[in-house]
Write an enzyme that holds these catalytic residues in place. Structure first.
Site, PDB file in Angstrom:
ATOM      1  N   ASP A 100       6.322   1.237  49.496  1.00 47.56           N
ATOM      2  CA  ASP A 100       7.382   0.242  49.466  1.00 47.56           C
ATOM      3  C   ASP A 100       7.278  -0.502  48.139  1.00 47.56           C
ATOM      4  O   ASP A 100       6.183  -0.895  47.732  1.00 47.56           O
ATOM      5  CB  ASP A 100       7.202  -0.748  50.632  1.00 47.56           C
ATOM      6  CG  ASP A 100       8.510  -1.072  51.313  1.00 47.56           C
ATOM      7  OD1 ASP A 100       9.417  -1.536  50.619  1.00 47.56           O
ATOM      8  OD2 ASP A 100       8.604  -0.867  52.539  1.00 47.56           O
ATOM      9  N   ASP A 204      12.871  -1.983  48.117  1.00 52.25           N
ATOM     10  CA  ASP A 204      13.313  -3.068  48.993  1.00 52.25           C
ATOM     11  C   ASP A 204      14.500  -3.822  48.388  1.00 52.25           C
ATOM     12  O   ASP A 204      14.494  -4.139  47.191  1.00 52.25           O
ATOM     13  CB  ASP A 204      12.122  -4.029  49.164  1.00 52.25           C
ATOM     14  CG  ASP A 204      12.349  -5.078  50.220  1.00 52.25           C
ATOM     15  OD1 ASP A 204      12.466  -4.697  51.393  1.00 52.25           O
ATOM     16  OD2 ASP A 204      12.405  -6.275  49.876  1.00 52.25           O
ATOM     17  N   GLU A 258      16.834   0.588  49.647  1.00 53.87           N
ATOM     18  CA  GLU A 258      17.397  -0.117  50.793  1.00 53.87           C
ATOM     19  C   GLU A 258      18.727  -0.685  50.326  1.00 53.87           C
ATOM     20  O   GLU A 258      18.771  -1.474  49.390  1.00 53.87           O
ATOM     21  CB  GLU A 258      16.483  -1.244  51.267  1.00 53.87           C
ATOM     22  CG  GLU A 258      17.007  -1.854  52.551  1.00 53.87           C
ATOM     23  CD  GLU A 258      16.397  -3.213  52.874  1.00 53.87           C
ATOM     24  OE1 GLU A 258      16.537  -3.654  54.010  1.00 53.87           O
ATOM     25  OE2 GLU A 258      15.794  -3.836  51.987  1.00 53.87           O
ATOM     26  N   HIS A 329      11.650  -1.024  60.612  1.00 52.14           N
ATOM     27  CA  HIS A 329      10.986  -2.265  61.023  1.00 52.14           C
ATOM     28  C   HIS A 329      11.913  -3.479  61.039  1.00 52.14           C
ATOM     29  O   HIS A 329      11.469  -4.577  61.359  1.00 52.14           O
ATOM     30  CB  HIS A 329       9.816  -2.525  60.068  1.00 52.14           C
ATOM     31  CG  HIS A 329      10.305  -2.749  58.665  1.00 52.14           C
ATOM     32  ND1 HIS A 329      10.871  -1.752  57.901  1.00 52.14           N
ATOM     33  CD2 HIS A 329      10.364  -3.860  57.895  1.00 52.14           C
ATOM     34  CE1 HIS A 329      11.237  -2.238  56.743  1.00 52.14           C
ATOM     35  NE2 HIS A 329      10.940  -3.519  56.702  1.00 52.14           N
ATOM     36  N   ASP A 330      13.175  -3.304  60.641  1.00 63.07           N
ATOM     37  CA  ASP A 330      14.108  -4.434  60.593  1.00 63.07           C
ATOM     38  C   ASP A 330      15.122  -4.430  61.731  1.00 63.07           C
ATOM     39  O   ASP A 330      16.006  -5.293  61.780  1.00 63.07           O
ATOM     40  CB  ASP A 330      14.886  -4.419  59.262  1.00 63.07           C
ATOM     41  CG  ASP A 330      14.009  -4.807  58.089  1.00 63.07           C
ATOM     42  OD1 ASP A 330      13.029  -5.553  58.291  1.00 63.07           O
ATOM     43  OD2 ASP A 330      14.297  -4.347  56.965  1.00 63.07           O
TER      44      ASP A 330
HETATM   45  C1  GLC Z   1      13.918  -5.894  53.364  1.00 62.22           C
HETATM   46  C2  GLC Z   1      12.762  -5.549  54.264  1.00 62.22           C
HETATM   47  C3  GLC Z   1      12.557  -6.675  55.210  1.00 62.22           C
HETATM   48  C4  GLC Z   1      12.229  -7.921  54.411  1.00 62.22           C
HETATM   49  C5  GLC Z   1      13.295  -8.194  53.350  1.00 62.22           C
HETATM   50  C6  GLC Z   1      12.815  -9.178  52.332  1.00 62.22           C
HETATM   51  O1  GLC Z   1      15.101  -6.049  54.073  1.00 62.22           O
HETATM   52  O2  GLC Z   1      12.991  -4.318  54.903  1.00 62.22           O
HETATM   53  O3  GLC Z   1      11.567  -6.405  56.159  1.00 62.22           O
HETATM   54  O4  GLC Z   1      12.123  -9.005  55.262  1.00 62.22           O
HETATM   55  O5  GLC Z   1      13.632  -7.045  52.641  1.00 62.22           O
HETATM   56  O6  GLC Z   1      11.838  -8.602  51.512  1.00 62.22           O
END
Ligand code: GLC
Ligand code: CA
Length: 563
Positions: A100, A204, A258, A329-330
């Site tokens: 990540d 991310d 992402e 995980h979100d």
């Molecule tokens: C992304 C991650 C998430 C995190 C956010 C801020 O959306 O997947 O888990 O809280 O970024 O870094």
């Protein structure tokens, strides 16, 4: 042009949330040695890569998505030596490692930020966004942007009397990518991990890294403001190409972004191979079919999901590359979301979802526990949630929070990210075999039934079905390269599509409902020799003909032209 083999087009990626995967030393927190002990399990699934949620040093305000040292491992997960061992053990098993990369923001405990906040004229000041406030005495934030996690996106800092920007929590200050020094730092970090043997990155919130010049006010909205000024900002493509040229393309990597706010038009730019930016993106459209703006629950309609599938399958065909995911995980677990009240049909429903998603074109992702059909946690109290987002949401309600608590809890039960973060269920021993100590988070009480040990033993388990499906997909040109065409698009119960390549057709039929549904094959698909290759009830439908599908029944046929 770089020399990528694009191995990810034919590879399942397994996502690990390290904190909840496997604890080796009894401190209740998953760790690197724990992951190493489960590599055989992962390899056996047939996946080709692992994406690890962050394991860097972090004060954990957002469970590792707030990094205080990009070149070290958080002691709770292990050491750099453990990490080297992990890479070695993975490569030995032909597993690639995707790290990540969280570089839209750092932790407020990162040394850059600590130095940055010291004075208005230090070299690190411009690594972040510092601005004077508005209004008399500058006590109002510099603009009206909101944090994705609630409240203003600005925090006032007494020391220098200025505000800093954070699109997430105040412990996650945003980096200023317009500063070439910041971009160089990021390149160096990426190269550091590539040199250690890493095979790719999951970037991310990468769509947020370029902010509009002068940070103008956003359109008015009660909770969400500013998006249009930092999603796909003015220099995003330039910055990504630069990073790709100087770092990502140094090896045969896979880079997945992402894609908060990504639409098809943008995805085509990000993932077009000639552009050399990203290899695939996680768009969110299908994840909003049951939550408006990802937050407010709404009624799920299969036709909406299918429309999104079709648009992305056709839109990226031969021009970009998709990613296929239902969980991470979100988000909460996928089962209830898309299959409704499955009652005693959990196994059938989970297998059907896998077929519906993974026979499409794109890189398939599996989130830990999805392969055994793990479910949401039965939360009863608002205090049981651990996620910082929950804490922030409660704060937003201020003194009225107790009044709204029942409704907040109702939404959180189905929406909270915590649902996917309960520890992995390995067996039916105490703490689901996750730890010998006290687990850092709640373990779903259904672990005595839903666990990998049971699934490995049971021939008809979800896990064994996943293995079969993964094997079937591997090297399958029709699935990797074939065209996607949907049938029965207005049907609210069935997802039916074909994939075609080089005269071979694969037909996919999925019943999304916990009831019998009649199905009439499209005339174009009958009259062909057919071969049933995947089935979640038993191989008792050798012939493609009008039939009554059983609850959550899923079928995959290979159709060859009649000779
Ligand atoms: C992304 C991650 C998430 C995190 C956010 C801020 O959306 O997947 O888990 O809280 O970024 O870094
Ligand atoms: Ca541990």
């Amino acid at each position: 042009m770089n020399n990528k083999t694009r191995w990810y087009k034919d590879s399942f990626v397994y996502q690990i949330y390290p904190r909840s995967f496997c604890d080796s030393n009894g401190d209740g927190i998953g760790d690197i040695q724990g992951i190493i002990s489960k590599l055989d399990y992962i390899q056996d699934l047939g996946v080709k890569a692992i994406w690890l949620s962050p394991i860097y040093k972090s004060p954990n305000h957002d469970n590792g998505y707030d990094i205080s040292d990009y070149r070290d491992i958080s002691p709770e997960f292990g050491s750099l030596d453990d990490f080297k061992k992990l890479i070695f053990e993975m490569h030995k098993r032909d597993l690639k490692l995707i790290m990540d990369l969280v570089v839209n923001h750092t932790s407020f405990e990162h040394e850059w930020f600590i130095k940055s906040r010291e004075s208005t004229d230090n070299v690190f000041r411009d690594y972040y966004f510092w601005r004077k406030g508005r209004g008399k005495n500058g006590k109002k934030p510099p603009n009206n942007w909101t944090s994705r996690f609630g409240g203003s996106a600005w925090t006032y800092d007494e020391k220098t009397g200025e505000w800093y920007l954070h699109l997430f929590t105040k412990e996650q200050p945003d980096l200023n990518w317009d500063n070439p020094k910041v971009r160089k730092e990021v390149e160096d970090i990426v190269n550091f991990w590539l040199d250690l043997g890493v095979d790719g990155f999951r970037c991310d919130v990468i769509t947020y890294i370029s902010k509009a010049k002068d940070l103008p006010n956003g359109k008015w909205h009660p909770f969400v403001r500013g998006d249009e000024h930092f999603t796909h900002g003015p220099n995003i493509h330039t910055y990504l190409r630069e990073l790709s040229k100087n770092s990502f393309s140094k090896k045969d990597t896979m880079i997945v972004g992402e894609g908060a706010g990504v639409n098809l038009e943008q995805a085509l730019i990000y993932t077009n191979e000639d552009n050399e930016e990203l290899d695939n993106v996680f768009h969110f459209e299908h994840m909003e079919t049951d939550f408006y703006k990802q937050v407010l629950p709404r009624k799920f309609k299969l036709t909406n999901l299918k429309k999104i599938f079709s648009r992305w399958q056709l839109g990226l065909f031969q021009k970009g590359w998709n990613s296929l995911y239902f969980e991470n995980h979100d988000f909460p677990r996928s089962l209830k979301r898309f299959t409704g009240d499955y009652k005693d049909k959990r196994v059938e429903a989970a297998k059907m979802l896998a077929v519906s998603l993974y026979m499409q074109q794109g890189t398939p992702y599996i989130y830990q526990g999805q392969e055994i059909g793990m479910t949401n946690y039965p939360f009863e109290s608002i205090d049981d949630f651990q996620d910082v987002v929950v804490k922030n949401v409660r704060k937003v309600f201020g003194v009225f929070e107790p009044l709204f608590r029942p409704i907040i809890l109702k939404v959180l039960k189905v929406r909270a990210r915590d649902n996917a973060r309960t520890p992995m269920q390995w067996d039916d021993s105490e703490n689901a075999g996750f730890t010998k100590g006290t687990p850092w988070f709640l373990i779903n009480p259904n672990y005595t039934k839903i666990n990998t040990k049971n699934d490995l033993l049971n021939h008809d388990s979800i896990l064994n079905f996943y293995k079969k499906l993964i094997k079937y997909r591997l090297n399958n040109e029709v699935i990797i390269k074939g065209y996607y065409q949907e049938y029965n698009s207005s049907n609210e119960d069935l997802h039916v599509y074909i994939r075609t390549y080089n005269g071979i057709t694969i037909l996919v039929v999925c019943n999304y409902k916990n009831k019998e549904v009649s199905f009439n094959p499209h005339p174009e698909t009958v009259n062909k020799n057919c071969n049933l290759v995947l089935h979640n009830y038993g191989y008792d439908r050798p012939v493609l003909e009008p039939m009554t599908l059983r609850p959550y029944e899923a079928l995959v046929y290979e159709l060859n032209k009649t000779k």
